[in-house]
Design a protein around this motif. Structure first.
Motif, PDB file in Angstrom:
ATOM      1  N   ARG A  84       3.820  -2.972   6.090  1.00 48.17           N
ATOM      2  CA  ARG A  84       2.434  -2.998   6.539  1.00 48.17           C
ATOM      3  C   ARG A  84       1.670  -1.731   6.143  1.00 48.17           C
ATOM      4  O   ARG A  84       0.447  -1.752   5.977  1.00 48.17           O
ATOM      5  CB  ARG A  84       2.370  -3.226   8.042  1.00 48.17           C
ATOM      6  N   LEU A  85       2.382  -0.622   5.998  1.00 45.68           N
ATOM      7  CA  LEU A  85       1.734   0.646   5.648  1.00 45.68           C
ATOM      8  C   LEU A  85       1.827   0.965   4.163  1.00 45.68           C
ATOM      9  O   LEU A  85       1.381   2.023   3.716  1.00 45.68           O
ATOM     10  CB  LEU A  85       2.353   1.786   6.461  1.00 45.68           C
ATOM     11  N   GLY A  86       2.426   0.056   3.390  1.00 47.10           N
ATOM     12  CA  GLY A  86       2.507   0.275   1.949  1.00 47.10           C
ATOM     13  C   GLY A  86       3.522   1.335   1.554  1.00 47.10           C
ATOM     14  O   GLY A  86       3.356   2.003   0.521  1.00 47.10           O
ATOM     15  N   LEU A  87       4.574   1.486   2.320  1.00 49.42           N
ATOM     16  CA  LEU A  87       5.580   2.517   2.065  1.00 49.42           C
ATOM     17  C   LEU A  87       6.833   1.911   1.445  1.00 49.42           C
ATOM     18  O   LEU A  87       6.927   0.702   1.254  1.00 49.42           O
ATOM     19  CB  LEU A  87       5.903   3.247   3.375  1.00 49.42           C
ATOM     20  N   ASN A  88       7.801   2.746   1.135  1.00 53.20           N
ATOM     21  CA  ASN A  88       9.012   2.278   0.474  1.00 53.20           C
ATOM     22  C   ASN A  88       9.965   1.686   1.509  1.00 53.20           C
ATOM     23  O   ASN A  88      10.585   2.420   2.296  1.00 53.20           O
ATOM     24  CB  ASN A  88       9.690   3.429  -0.279  1.00 53.20           C
TER      25      ASN A  88
END
Length: 393
Positions: A84-88
């Protein structure tokens, strides 16, 4: 809230990893963080988590969480939030799967006893023990001890609770395992970890706060009514479920309550983290590390509700007479195992004996490592073998 479709500018990039302590050729099919995850899953320490206490001793019932199922739940939440936060997602999952590898048998009770036993030799902390597992105690590869994980995964272990050093702290005051790793592989002990590692840490809070409720209700530690009377946030969710499903049976109602509670926690975490992202606008993972506060976290309102829940669980669950009995037995088992192994090292299995070692600190740490690796059942059985002369054993 929509899913992030593009990687965030501050997401960890496996192609830009700071590497491993011992250089290895890169995999043709997996990223560096995927390899870390796979090494953890295939480790001996990870398998042992299936027999280690979360809250209920592992043999008390098949439906209660163990350290293994807890770690899997943490990993699922960490992946969901990272997406949801665009992280790995791979790094967040890896840090989540690794976070409890150093827990001894009998949960925090076992940890407290080992810490008391090891006071003359630096104490015991399950986070530090996790690092020992990852860098020393796993012996599966021909060229190094440990799993030779990336700097980023080790950072998530080292800074599980935030920066290791703050103003006025001294490196010399840290446990030897932290100091030794930092001397070989600078961990940046004064900074925060990556956002992915931060997510894994708070996903731990979400998982155990909610599955402790689930396990306590299933185990008859407290009732639905007692929980609702003690924790307003939970009461509101119960009321909403009763309104939406007035004829739902007890077990399904409880399941729906836990599901919604997890959603509330996750949504608050994402919303508050997005607020901090808008405030600080980090442009890289290194900028995340240098922020004045964690980039990932809960709102003040949720932290207040969490404190109410933890207060209730401490009074009604963690200090319940049944839990007290289990802790009492666990304390005696761990203490007596430590004392006999330290006094009589020839009672250790051959692979663990170092009978010619006159260094009391190394001998004590070896005994501590042996006990910390035990499952609940193995510790109970070892205690019986050493203290019970029953010929049938």
């Amino acid at each position: 809230m929509s899913l992030s479709t593009q990687p965030a500018a501050f997401a960890a990039d496996p192609a830009k990893s700071r590497g491993r302590r011992w250089p290895e050729a890169e995999s043709r099919t997996r990223s560096a963080f995927e390899r870390d995850r796979d090494r953890i899953i295939h480790s001996t320490a990870f398998r042992r988590l299936k027999g280690k206490t979360q809250v209920f001793v592992a043999h008390e019932g098949d439906h209660f969480r163990t350290r293994l199922t807890h770690s899997l739940e943490v990993a699922q939440i960490a992946r969901s939030v990272s997406r949801r936060l665009g992280l790995n997602e791979d790094l967040a999952e890896t840090c989540a799967l690794a976070h409890d590898l150093g827990h001894p048998p009998f949960g925090h009770t076992g940890e407290q006893v080992l810490d008391q036993c090891m006071k003359p030799w630096g104490g015991f902390d399950h986070n530090a023990q996790t690092l020992r597992v990852l860098t020393r105690l796993e012996r599966r590869y021909p060229h190094f001890d440990g799993l030779n994980l990336t700097w980023e995964t080790l950072e998530g272990t080292v800074k599980h609770n935030g920066p290791m050093l703050r103003a006025g702290d001294r490196l010399e005051d840290l446990a030897p395992v932290w100091r030794d790793l930092n001397a070989e592989f600078d961990m940046g002990l004064t900074s925060f970890a990556s956002a992915e590692a931060q997510i894994a840490a708070v996903a731990d809070d979400i998982a155990y706060n909610n599955h402790d409720i689930d396990d306590a209700l299933s185990g008859g530690i407290f009732t639905d009514a007692e929980l609702c009377d003690g924790v307003p946030m939970v009461r509101d969710v119960f009321d909403a479920v009763r309104h939406d499903f007035p004829d739902l049976d007890r077990d399904r109602r409880r399941g729906e309550v836990i599901r919604r509670l997890i959603g509330i926690w996750v949504n608050d975490l994402v919303s508050e983290s997005q607020r901090r992202i808008s405030l600080y606008k980090p442009g890289s993972v290194d900028e995340v590390r240098q922020l004045p506060q964690a980039l990932v976290g809960f709102s003040d309102e949720m932290l207040a509700k969490a404190a109410e829940l933890r207060q209730f669980l401490f009074a009604k669950m963690y200090r319940h007479w049944r839990m007290n009995r289990s802790r009492s037995q666990a304390r005696r088992i761990v203490r007596e195992l430590f004392d006999v192994f330290l006094a009589e090292p020839d009672t250790l299995p051959p692979d663990w004996q170092d009978l010619h070692n006159k260094d009391s600190s190394k001998a004590a740490r070896l005994v501590c490592d042996y006990i910390a690796g035990m499952t609940d059942d193995f510790a109970i059985d070892e205690h019986r073998r050493l203290f019970n002369l029953d010929r049938t054993l």
